[in-house]
Design an enzyme around this catalytic site. Structure first.
Site, mmCIF file in Angstrom:
data_model
loop_
_atom_site.group_PDB
_atom_site.id
_atom_site.type_symbol
_atom_site.label_atom_id
_atom_site.label_comp_id
_atom_site.label_asym_id
_atom_site.label_seq_id
_atom_site.Cartn_x
_atom_site.Cartn_y
_atom_site.Cartn_z
ATOM 1 N N ASP A 1 0.859 -1.191 0.000
ATOM 2 C CA ASP A 1 0.000 0.000 0.000
ATOM 3 C C ASP A 1 0.891 1.235 0.000
ATOM 4 O OD1 ASP A 1 -3.272 0.252 0.966
ATOM 5 O OD2 ASP A 1 -2.066 2.072 0.878
ATOM 6 N N ASP B 1 3.663 2.242 -4.351
ATOM 7 C CA ASP B 1 2.702 2.904 -5.235
ATOM 8 C C ASP B 1 2.502 1.950 -6.404
ATOM 9 O OD1 ASP B 1 1.409 4.314 -7.225
ATOM 10 O OD2 ASP B 1 2.541 6.163 -6.918
ATOM 11 N N VAL B 2 1.318 1.389 -6.533
ATOM 12 C CA VAL B 2 1.098 0.331 -7.527
ATOM 13 C C VAL B 2 1.201 0.824 -8.974
ATOM 14 C CG1 VAL B 2 -0.262 -1.210 -6.056
ATOM 15 C CG2 VAL B 2 -1.425 0.599 -7.382
ATOM 16 N N ASN C 1 -6.018 -5.056 -5.877
ATOM 17 C CA ASN C 1 -7.194 -4.426 -5.273
ATOM 18 C C ASN C 1 -7.080 -2.914 -5.094
ATOM 19 O OD1 ASN C 1 -9.606 -4.348 -3.297
ATOM 20 N ND2 ASN C 1 -7.873 -3.644 -2.055
ATOM 21 N N TYR D 1 -13.144 6.467 -13.721
ATOM 22 C CA TYR D 1 -13.272 5.278 -12.874
ATOM 23 C C TYR D 1 -14.028 4.174 -13.619
ATOM 24 C CZ TYR D 1 -14.433 2.508 -8.704
ATOM 25 O OH TYR D 1 -14.572 1.498 -7.774
ATOM 26 N N LYS E 1 -12.480 0.555 -14.619
ATOM 27 C CA LYS E 1 -13.005 -0.712 -14.102
ATOM 28 C C LYS E 1 -13.545 -1.602 -15.225
ATOM 29 C CE LYS E 1 -11.970 -0.141 -9.753
ATOM 30 N NZ LYS E 1 -10.994 -1.025 -9.107
ATOM 31 N N THR F 1 -16.426 1.345 3.104
ATOM 32 C CA THR F 1 -14.987 1.567 3.281
ATOM 33 C C THR F 1 -14.720 3.063 3.193
ATOM 34 O OG1 THR F 1 -14.457 1.576 0.926
ATOM 35 C CG2 THR F 1 -14.520 -0.580 2.001
HETATM 36 P P1 NAI Z 1 -10.164 2.179 0.392
HETATM 37 O O1 NAI Z 1 -9.951 3.593 -0.016
HETATM 38 O O2 NAI Z 1 -10.574 1.859 1.778
HETATM 39 O O3 NAI Z 1 -8.864 1.321 0.077
HETATM 40 C C1 NAI Z 1 -8.049 1.541 -1.039
HETATM 41 C C2 NAI Z 1 -6.613 1.307 -0.623
HETATM 42 O O4 NAI Z 1 -5.797 1.457 -1.787
HETATM 43 C C3 NAI Z 1 -6.115 2.328 0.420
HETATM 44 O O5 NAI Z 1 -5.477 1.646 1.494
HETATM 45 C C4 NAI Z 1 -5.156 3.195 -0.356
HETATM 46 O O6 NAI Z 1 -4.105 3.719 0.434
HETATM 47 C C5 NAI Z 1 -4.656 2.212 -1.409
HETATM 48 N N1 NAI Z 1 -4.109 2.894 -2.569
HETATM 49 C C6 NAI Z 1 -4.630 3.943 -3.242
HETATM 50 N N2 NAI Z 1 -3.793 4.312 -4.216
HETATM 51 C C7 NAI Z 1 -2.718 3.493 -4.142
HETATM 52 C C8 NAI Z 1 -1.517 3.377 -4.882
HETATM 53 N N3 NAI Z 1 -1.224 4.205 -5.897
HETATM 54 N N4 NAI Z 1 -0.641 2.397 -4.556
HETATM 55 C C9 NAI Z 1 -0.904 1.561 -3.524
HETATM 56 N N5 NAI Z 1 -2.028 1.615 -2.783
HETATM 57 C C10 NAI Z 1 -2.921 2.581 -3.093
HETATM 58 O O7 NAI Z 1 -11.227 1.644 -0.662
HETATM 59 P P2 NAI Z 1 -11.872 0.203 -0.899
HETATM 60 O O8 NAI Z 1 -13.313 0.427 -1.020
HETATM 61 O O9 NAI Z 1 -11.366 -0.808 0.055
HETATM 62 O O10 NAI Z 1 -11.319 -0.084 -2.366
HETATM 63 C C11 NAI Z 1 -10.698 -1.298 -2.750
HETATM 64 C C12 NAI Z 1 -11.060 -1.588 -4.186
HETATM 65 O O11 NAI Z 1 -12.468 -1.852 -4.275
HETATM 66 C C13 NAI Z 1 -10.777 -0.456 -5.174
HETATM 67 O O12 NAI Z 1 -10.208 -0.974 -6.350
HETATM 68 C C14 NAI Z 1 -12.157 0.102 -5.444
HETATM 69 O O13 NAI Z 1 -12.234 0.730 -6.709
HETATM 70 C C15 NAI Z 1 -13.008 -1.152 -5.377
HETATM 71 N N6 NAI Z 1 -14.424 -0.918 -5.185
HETATM 72 C C16 NAI Z 1 -14.895 -0.359 -4.008
HETATM 73 C C17 NAI Z 1 -16.253 -0.137 -3.857
HETATM 74 C C18 NAI Z 1 -16.811 0.482 -2.607
HETATM 75 O O14 NAI Z 1 -18.014 0.808 -2.594
HETATM 76 N N7 NAI Z 1 -16.038 0.665 -1.564
HETATM 77 C C19 NAI Z 1 -17.218 -0.502 -4.911
HETATM 78 C C20 NAI Z 1 -16.617 -1.105 -6.071
HETATM 79 C C21 NAI Z 1 -15.268 -1.301 -6.177
#
Ligand code: NAI
Length: 253
Positions: free
Chosen positions: A37, A63-64, A90, A155, A159, A190
């Protein structure tokens, strides 16, 4: 009961939300986990939580969207645990805008974090999986990657790309016994959803209230997604590949 004993997993976006819940569950089921992360404090805390619960975990700041960072993540899995059997791509970000309002920088950033990252990590993990006789890659799409959504054009585009690149990867790497699947969460409680609510000028409460009218009457939890990913990571899913699985309570995807 699913067991992941002996498996080596990499989870991106592991510092919070869906990634963190999944990293904790995979470790609980027996996998050794590399947590990646960009959030160092959250990642270190997640690592400690897994270790305190008796699991094996290493956090790597990454940074992914950065090729060298992604190489370091996979090298850490190889050096610390001997390889990679499971890769959960993810990490993701959202920027709110229509196609008329978005800046090129925002467009490029969303594509780099949500899509390019999967290429950067997978191309390093796949040779290790091949050497080990197979593996499981799970990519996080979204309901909006299937049907679109309002005011988040980059976005939705990103996706949609994740959904179809998952199918393409499944075709390319199936002969090496590498399964590739895409999980598409609906609204899930989240930090991302809190931020989305803030950008829309409201709070998470509005999502909860609106969800009362959906078929299962609620929004998702990170654990809902984590349990699906754990299944796909396991040998119980040995004939599941190229699948796009909505985890949304029949609500949005
Ligand atoms: P979140 O914001 O809680 O977690 C995302 C994580 O990714 C964070 O820990 C952040 O620091 C990390 N991150 C962001 N940019 C980064 C980078 N450049 N390099 C490394 N890490 C990075 O959000 P959530 O909801 O857990 O998201 C996880 C996945 O689920 C994402 O791909 C999101 O698009 C997807 N998603 C989430 C939904 C929701 O309603 N929460 C719905 C549909 C998909």
């Amino acid at each position: 009961m699913i067991s992941l004993a002996g498996k080596r997993a990499v989870v991106t976006g592991a510092a919070s939300g869906i990634g963190r819940a999944t990293a904790e569950l995979l470790a609980e089921l027996g996998a050794a986990v590399v947590l990646a992360d960009v959030d160092e404090a959250g990642g270190a805390e997640a690592e400690q939580t897994v270790i305190a619960a008796g699991g094996r975990a290493v956090f790597v700041r990454c940074d992914v969207s950065d090729a060298a960072d992604c190489e370091r993540v996979i090298a850490t899995a190889r050096d610390a645990f001997g390889g990679v059997d499971v890769l959960f791509n993810n990490a993701g970000i959202i920027r709110r805008s229509t196609v008329c309002g978005i800046t090129e920088d925002d467009w490029d950033r969303v594509m780099a974090v949500n899509v390019k990252s999967i290429m950067l990590l997978s191309r390093r993990a796949i040779p290790l999986m091949r050497a080990a006789g197979g593996g499981s890659i799970i990519n996080t799409g979204s309901g909006w990657g299937i049907k679109g959504g309002a005011d988040a054009v980059s976005y939705c585009a990103s996706k949609g790309a994740v959904v179809n690149m998952s199918r393409a990867m499944a075709i390319d790497h199936g002969p090496d016994n590498i399964r590739v699947n895409c999980v598409c969460p609906g609204d899930t409680a989240t930090g991302m959803l809190v931020e989305e609510a803030r950008q829309l000028g409201g709070s998470l409460e509005a999502f909860y209230e609106e969800a009362a009218d959906r078929p299962l009457g609620r929004i998702g939890t990170p654990g809902d997604i984590a349990r699906t990913v754990a299944f796909l990571a396991s040998d119980a899913a040995s004939f599941v590949s190229g699948a796009v699985i909505a985890v949304d309570g029949a609500g949005t995807a």
